[in-house]
Design a protein around this motif. Structure first.
Motif, PDB file in Angstrom:
ATOM      1  N   PRO A  62     -54.051 -14.361  18.189  1.00 27.38           N
ATOM      2  CA  PRO A  62     -53.269 -13.760  17.116  1.00 27.38           C
ATOM      3  C   PRO A  62     -52.134 -12.873  17.649  1.00 27.38           C
ATOM      4  N   TRP A  63     -52.096 -12.615  18.840  1.00 25.28           N
ATOM      5  CA  TRP A  63     -50.877 -11.796  19.468  1.00 25.28           C
ATOM      6  C   TRP A  63     -49.531 -12.472  19.341  1.00 25.28           C
ATOM      7  N   ARG A  64     -49.821 -13.774  19.183  1.00 22.91           N
ATOM      8  CA  ARG A  64     -48.617 -14.703  19.005  1.00 22.91           C
ATOM      9  C   ARG A  64     -47.945 -14.498  17.542  1.00 22.91           C
ATOM     10  N   TRP A  65     -48.885 -14.014  16.589  1.00 23.05           N
ATOM     11  CA  TRP A  65     -48.146 -13.762  15.351  1.00 23.05           C
ATOM     12  C   TRP A  65     -47.222 -12.542  15.496  1.00 23.05           C
ATOM     13  N   VAL A  66     -47.800 -11.325  16.135  1.00 23.72           N
ATOM     14  CA  VAL A  66     -47.230 -10.144  16.128  1.00 23.72           C
ATOM     15  C   VAL A  66     -45.868 -10.328  17.017  1.00 23.72           C
ATOM     16  N   ALA A  67     -46.000 -11.144  17.956  1.00 26.34           N
ATOM     17  CA  ALA A  67     -45.001 -11.318  18.894  1.00 26.34           C
ATOM     18  C   ALA A  67     -43.674 -12.178  18.210  1.00 26.34           C
ATOM     19  N   TRP A  68     -44.066 -12.888  17.201  1.00 27.22           N
ATOM     20  CA  TRP A  68     -42.986 -13.581  16.625  1.00 27.22           C
ATOM     21  C   TRP A  68     -42.186 -12.839  15.566  1.00 27.22           C
ATOM     22  N   ILE A  69     -43.046 -11.880  14.947  1.00 30.49           N
ATOM     23  CA  ILE A  69     -42.456 -11.129  14.023  1.00 30.49           C
ATOM     24  C   ILE A  69     -41.634 -10.162  14.655  1.00 30.49           C
ATOM     25  N   GLY A  70     -42.113  -9.348  15.871  1.00 28.53           N
ATOM     26  CA  GLY A  70     -41.158  -8.364  16.599  1.00 28.53           C
ATOM     27  C   GLY A  70     -39.902  -8.802  17.162  1.00 28.53           C
TER      28      GLY A  70
END
Length: 327
Positions: A181-189
């Motif tokens: 799931p951390w990939r989703w947040v990294a993509w948004i950031g």
């Protein structure tokens, strides 16, 4: 039996007058059309013809038929509409969070970047500046730190929609291919950071559009290349992802240049005639167009990377994680 006598003694054809001539043939055809067996036979014949036609096209034009098949499997317009809706629903809460917590310099930079992306002027730019204007502590209290974090977490719906699109384009099955799931947040950031830098980037850091357009193209290529690799969890190597990144970046850059001629007039006219509701319709329509271009670019890149000519040069795997064989 005398000549002309057909067996009924009155010179009529055997079977009676109702079954002779063109009128009888028309009635028989009408009765046949009304039967379910007739329609079943016709449907079977049409399906067989379609399969033969598809097989012929695949033999003569293999790349084109694979492109069409991939578009249908990805369900381009449905995926793009869902992605555009998620982007729009995410953008509005993020605007309030940024307006409440971001420093003034960041807000001003974001206003300039959004204006540079869409070429905003007049009423549309004034409304954007009003949305990012400095706020009182009341908005911060209403939003709250917890509310801001919830908005950021809900923004990962866009990441998940993009991830599903990439998986469909590369025919990666859902089972057995979980992504952290951390990939989703990294993509948004990262995308938020790139959005903030759009104004200086498009202006070539003060040197003009002659440098800004190539820089935008290179930046978008890197972003879409990294996007696929990140959201696919590294299941596909870097080199096979390059064609899709290049195609998507070219399409995005062309649409961005087109937006300067269309969006300011459309938004200002919509605001004048319909108010904020009109601008919502224009923005959502434009997002759908952009997302369709993104979906097509990633899907076309995946098909081209799997073609024999490029596959052995890019090191494209012959089967996806999970066992789905790629043609």
């Amino acid at each position: 039996m005398p000549p002309g006598d057909t067996g009924n003694g009155r010179g009529q054809p055997r079977g009676g007058p109702d079954e002779a001539g063109p009128e009888a043939g028309a009635r028989r055809r009408t009765r046949s059309v009304l039967r379910a067996s007739w329609w079943s036979g016709r449907a079977g014949a049409l399906a067989a013809w379609a399969k033969a036609f598809h097989a012929g096209l695949e033999t003569r034009f293999p790349v084109i038929t694979r492109l069409v098949d991939r578009m249908l499997s990805v369900n381009i317009f449905d995926s793009a509409t869902r992605l555009a809706a998620q982007c729009f629903l995410t953008a509005i809460p993020l605007i309030f969070v940024i307006a409440a917590y971001a420093p003034t310099a960041v807000r001003d930079q974001l206003v300039g970047s959004v204006s540079a992306v869409f070429g905003l002027s007049g009423a549309s730019k004034a409304q954007l500046e009003q949305a990012f204007s400095p706020t009182s502590n009341e908005l911060k209290q209403a939003t709250g730190v917890v509310g801001g974090l919830m908005v950021l977490l809900s923004a990962t719906a866009v990441s998940r929609a993009m991830q599903r699109l990439c998986k469909r384009a590369w025919q990666i099955p859902r089972a057995g291919t979980k992504i952290a799931p951390w990939r989703w947040v990294a993509w948004i950031g990262l995308w938020l950071g790139v959005l903030v830098m759009q104004e200086p980037l498009r202006k070539g850091f003060g040197l003009g559009a002659w440098l800004g357009v190539p820089l935008t193209l290179v930046t978008l290529t890197s972003l879409w290349w990294w996007t696929q690799h990140l959201l696919l969890g590294g299941l596909i190597g870097w080199r096979p992802l390059l064609p899709g990144a290049v195609i998507t970046a070219i399409a995005s850059t062309c649409l961005s240049l087109t937006a300067h001629f269309y969006m300011p007039r459309a938004l200002n006219r919509a605001l004048t005639e319909y108010g904020s509701a009109g601008s919502v319709f224009v923005l959502l329509s434009w997002l759908i167009v952009v997302c369709v271009a993104v979906a097509i670019g990633i899907s076309v890149g995946a098909v081209l990377a799997q073609e024999p000519f490029l596959a052995h040069r890019l090191g494209t795997p012959t089967s996806s994680p999970g066992g789905a064989v790629r043609r």
